[in-house]
Motif scaffolding. Sequence first.
Motif, PDB file in Angstrom:
ATOM      1  N   ASN A 190       0.839  -1.192   0.000  1.00 16.32           N
ATOM      2  CA  ASN A 190       0.000   0.000   0.000  1.00 16.32           C
ATOM      3  C   ASN A 190       0.880   1.251   0.000  1.00 16.32           C
ATOM      4  O   ASN A 190       1.683   1.454   0.905  1.00 16.32           O
ATOM      5  N   ALA A 191       0.701   2.104  -1.006  1.00 14.80           N
ATOM      6  CA  ALA A 191       1.557   3.285  -1.146  1.00 14.80           C
ATOM      7  C   ALA A 191       0.831   4.583  -0.827  1.00 14.80           C
ATOM      8  O   ALA A 191       1.368   5.668  -1.064  1.00 14.80           O
ATOM      9  N   GLY A 192      -0.368   4.496  -0.245  1.00 12.28           N
ATOM     10  CA  GLY A 192      -1.165   5.691  -0.022  1.00 12.28           C
ATOM     11  C   GLY A 192      -1.139   6.197   1.405  1.00 12.28           C
ATOM     12  O   GLY A 192      -1.714   5.571   2.303  1.00 12.28           O
ATOM     13  N   PHE A 193      -0.514   7.358   1.618  1.00  5.94           N
ATOM     14  CA  PHE A 193      -0.557   7.983   2.937  1.00  5.94           C
ATOM     15  C   PHE A 193      -1.972   8.441   3.267  1.00  5.94           C
ATOM     16  O   PHE A 193      -2.296   8.684   4.430  1.00  5.94           O
ATOM     17  N   GLY A 194      -2.837   8.571   2.278  1.00  5.50           N
ATOM     18  CA  GLY A 194      -4.217   8.970   2.511  1.00  5.50           C
ATOM     19  C   GLY A 194      -5.077   7.872   3.093  1.00  5.50           C
ATOM     20  O   GLY A 194      -6.207   8.128   3.502  1.00  5.50           O
ATOM     21  N   SER A 195      -4.568   6.662   3.142  1.00  5.23           N
ATOM     22  CA  SER A 195      -5.292   5.567   3.780  1.00  5.23           C
ATOM     23  C   SER A 195      -5.062   5.622   5.288  1.00  5.23           C
ATOM     24  O   SER A 195      -4.263   6.414   5.786  1.00  5.23           O
ATOM     25  N   SER A 196      -5.763   4.759   6.011  1.00  4.06           N
ATOM     26  CA  SER A 196      -5.584   4.696   7.472  1.00  4.06           C
ATOM     27  C   SER A 196      -4.548   3.662   7.875  1.00  4.06           C
ATOM     28  O   SER A 196      -4.457   3.272   9.049  1.00  4.06           O
ATOM     29  N   ASP A 197      -3.764   3.199   6.929  1.00  2.00           N
ATOM     30  CA  ASP A 197      -2.668   2.268   7.196  1.00  2.00           C
ATOM     31  C   ASP A 197      -1.608   2.959   8.060  1.00  2.00           C
ATOM     32  O   ASP A 197      -1.519   4.195   8.096  1.00  2.00           O
ATOM     33  N   ASP A 198      -0.784   2.159   8.727  1.00  2.00           N
ATOM     34  CA  ASP A 198       0.310   2.695   9.524  1.00  2.00           C
ATOM     35  C   ASP A 198       1.269   3.475   8.623  1.00  2.00           C
ATOM     36  O   ASP A 198       1.751   2.956   7.613  1.00  2.00           O
ATOM     37  N   GLY A 199       1.548   4.733   8.974  1.00  2.00           N
ATOM     38  CA  GLY A 199       2.368   5.593   8.138  1.00  2.00           C
ATOM     39  C   GLY A 199       3.766   5.070   7.910  1.00  2.00           C
ATOM     40  O   GLY A 199       4.334   5.241   6.822  1.00  2.00           O
ATOM     41  N   ALA A 200       4.340   4.426   8.937  1.00  5.06           N
ATOM     42  CA  ALA A 200       5.692   3.891   8.794  1.00  5.06           C
ATOM     43  C   ALA A 200       5.722   2.757   7.773  1.00  5.06           C
ATOM     44  O   ALA A 200       6.690   2.606   7.020  1.00  5.06           O
TER      45      ALA A 200
ATOM     46  N   HIS B 222     -18.185  -3.010  -2.014  1.00  8.47           N
ATOM     47  CA  HIS B 222     -19.108  -4.136  -2.119  1.00  8.47           C
ATOM     48  C   HIS B 222     -19.000  -5.071  -0.915  1.00  8.47           C
ATOM     49  O   HIS B 222     -19.975  -5.734  -0.545  1.00  8.47           O
ATOM     50  N   ARG B 223     -17.835  -5.114  -0.295  1.00  9.35           N
ATOM     51  CA  ARG B 223     -17.634  -5.977   0.876  1.00  9.35           C
ATOM     52  C   ARG B 223     -17.933  -5.261   2.187  1.00  9.35           C
ATOM     53  O   ARG B 223     -17.917  -5.896   3.247  1.00  9.35           O
ATOM     54  N   GLY B 224     -18.158  -3.969   2.133  1.00 14.43           N
ATOM     55  CA  GLY B 224     -18.427  -3.222   3.346  1.00 14.43           C
ATOM     56  C   GLY B 224     -17.199  -3.001   4.201  1.00 14.43           C
ATOM     57  O   GLY B 224     -17.323  -2.781   5.419  1.00 14.43           O
ATOM     58  N   GLU B 225     -16.027  -3.030   3.594  1.00 11.31           N
ATOM     59  CA  GLU B 225     -14.783  -2.778   4.322  1.00 11.31           C
ATOM     60  C   GLU B 225     -14.600  -1.275   4.524  1.00 11.31           C
ATOM     61  O   GLU B 225     -15.042  -0.463   3.712  1.00 11.31           O
ATOM     62  N   GLY B 226     -13.913  -0.910   5.597  1.00 11.46           N
ATOM     63  CA  GLY B 226     -13.829   0.493   5.978  1.00 11.46           C
ATOM     64  C   GLY B 226     -12.840   1.334   5.209  1.00 11.46           C
ATOM     65  O   GLY B 226     -12.923   2.567   5.224  1.00 11.46           O
ATOM     66  N   ASP B 227     -11.900   0.706   4.530  1.00 10.73           N
ATOM     67  CA  ASP B 227     -10.852   1.463   3.840  1.00 10.73           C
ATOM     68  C   ASP B 227     -10.243   0.564   2.777  1.00 10.73           C
ATOM     69  O   ASP B 227     -10.655  -0.601   2.625  1.00 10.73           O
ATOM     70  N   TYR B 228      -9.245   1.068   2.068  1.00 11.98           N
ATOM     71  CA  TYR B 228      -8.626   0.308   0.980  1.00 11.98           C
ATOM     72  C   TYR B 228      -7.207   0.819   0.747  1.00 11.98           C
ATOM     73  O   TYR B 228      -6.872   1.954   1.090  1.00 11.98           O
ATOM     74  N   GLY B 229      -6.383  -0.038   0.171  1.00 13.82           N
ATOM     75  CA  GLY B 229      -5.033   0.361  -0.175  1.00 13.82           C
ATOM     76  C   GLY B 229      -4.975   1.009  -1.545  1.00 13.82           C
ATOM     77  O   GLY B 229      -5.952   0.985  -2.307  1.00 13.82           O
ATOM     78  N   ARG B 230      -3.840   1.613  -1.850  1.00 13.07           N
ATOM     79  CA  ARG B 230      -3.628   2.257  -3.142  1.00 13.07           C
ATOM     80  C   ARG B 230      -2.362   1.724  -3.784  1.00 13.07           C
ATOM     81  O   ARG B 230      -1.316   1.625  -3.125  1.00 13.07           O
ATOM     82  N   GLN B 231      -2.436   1.368  -5.080  1.00 16.11           N
ATOM     83  CA  GLN B 231      -1.228   1.002  -5.797  1.00 16.11           C
ATOM     84  C   GLN B 231      -0.682   2.244  -6.504  1.00 16.11           C
ATOM     85  O   GLN B 231      -1.409   3.200  -6.765  1.00 16.11           O
ATOM     86  N   LEU B 232       0.599   2.197  -6.792  1.00 16.55           N
ATOM     87  CA  LEU B 232       1.297   3.359  -7.341  1.00 16.55           C
ATOM     88  C   LEU B 232       1.835   3.061  -8.733  1.00 16.55           C
ATOM     89  O   LEU B 232       2.302   1.966  -9.015  1.00 16.55           O
ATOM     90  N   SER B 233       1.739   4.060  -9.613  1.00 21.17           N
ATOM     91  CA  SER B 233       2.302   3.982 -10.962  1.00 21.17           C
ATOM     92  C   SER B 233       3.259   5.150 -11.126  1.00 21.17           C
ATOM     93  O   SER B 233       2.884   6.298 -10.814  1.00 21.17           O
ATOM     94  N   ALA B 234       4.462   4.888 -11.601  1.00 20.52           N
ATOM     95  CA  ALA B 234       5.493   5.931 -11.604  1.00 20.52           C
ATOM     96  C   ALA B 234       6.393   5.832 -12.815  1.00 20.52           C
ATOM     97  O   ALA B 234       6.561   4.754 -13.415  1.00 20.52           O
ATOM     98  N   ILE B 235       7.007   6.966 -13.148  1.00 16.86           N
ATOM     99  CA  ILE B 235       7.950   7.040 -14.246  1.00 16.86           C
ATOM    100  C   ILE B 235       9.005   8.087 -13.920  1.00 16.86           C
ATOM    101  O   ILE B 235       8.710   9.093 -13.260  1.00 16.86           O
ATOM    102  N   CYS B 236      10.231   7.860 -14.358  1.00 16.67           N
ATOM    103  CA  CYS B 236      11.308   8.805 -14.075  1.00 16.67           C
ATOM    104  C   CYS B 236      12.332   8.830 -15.201  1.00 16.67           C
ATOM    105  O   CYS B 236      12.438   7.881 -15.989  1.00 16.67           O
ATOM    106  N   ILE B 237      13.097   9.905 -15.243  1.00 11.50           N
ATOM    107  CA  ILE B 237      14.225  10.044 -16.149  1.00 11.50           C
ATOM    108  C   ILE B 237      15.472   9.608 -15.384  1.00 11.50           C
ATOM    109  O   ILE B 237      15.693  10.070 -14.255  1.00 11.50           O
ATOM    110  N   LYS B 238      16.237   8.733 -15.942  1.00 18.50           N
ATOM    111  CA  LYS B 238      17.436   8.245 -15.265  1.00 18.50           C
ATOM    112  C   LYS B 238      18.432   9.374 -15.073  1.00 18.50           C
ATOM    113  O   LYS B 238      18.559  10.269 -15.912  1.00 18.50           O
ATOM    114  N   GLU B 239      19.164   9.316 -13.968  1.00 17.34           N
ATOM    115  CA  GLU B 239      20.248  10.279 -13.742  1.00 17.34           C
ATOM    116  C   GLU B 239      21.499   9.836 -14.485  1.00 17.34           C
ATOM    117  O   GLU B 239      21.729   8.666 -14.685  1.00 17.34           O
TER     118      GLU B 239
END
Length: 253
Positions: free
Chosen positions: A33-43, A236-253
């Motif tokens: 989970n890559a989302g700080f906006g979720s209620s997951d543990d920040g660390a 649909h499952r009535g769960e209180g929250d959800y994780g987030r996946q991340l998509s990223a792109i960068c220019i190599k150094e």
Amino acid sequence: MIEASGLSSISGIRHGFFTREGGVSDGIYGSLNAGFGSSDDGARVAENRRRIAAQLSVDADRLLTIHQWHSADTVHADKPWNVRQPPEGDAVVTDRPGIAVAVLTADCTPVLFSSGDGQVVGAAHAGWKGAIGGVLGSTVARMKDLGAKDIHAAVGPTISQLNYEVGPEYRAQFVERDAASERFFIPSAKPEHFMFDLPGFVRTRLDDLELASIEDTALCTYADEQRFFSYRRTVHRGEGDYGRQLSAICIKE
């Protein structure tokens, strides 16, 4: 990490549509989970993002996400910012090596972009509001402002039409703007409801931008629970929250 062959062929960049696998979170957030906006543990989220950054060969503090709010706003990342208090927008672009621009999704459509020479890259979060509102065109325009030419795009994992039921008022917003949008809706089993083809709509908006190439991973976040988080599946499952996946792109150094 899922890669698009078209972007992989461009020298000088790295990219990935990351799955939910390979992290340290547990329960409904298991595991990357890559989302700080979720209620997951920040660390745990921070460690997950560190792992993602390492796969892209960038420092963790240079993996930059934004505060997404379903807009058409595009942000230029010319230096790192505090990802706990990021700028608002739904797309981010950069022409700076060593900065990974990224978006978070859990059914909405992530789109990664690169100029043909790999000198300008971008990431867009295209939920239905952003897609209809012009976030993809905004991303491409901002990249062109930075000198991008021959822009290539890749559409990442998103919810498929088979799993995206919507009501009549939802369909009306599309058809009122453009009657041709009706083709993205088919009747569902529920009276006066429809199944919406979000990735198809996104691809059409990309087609309108006359890009050098468009690739689609054709993967459904709702259907593939092992690899992807899904907001709608959680509802649909009535769960209180959800994780987030991340998509990223960068220019190599």
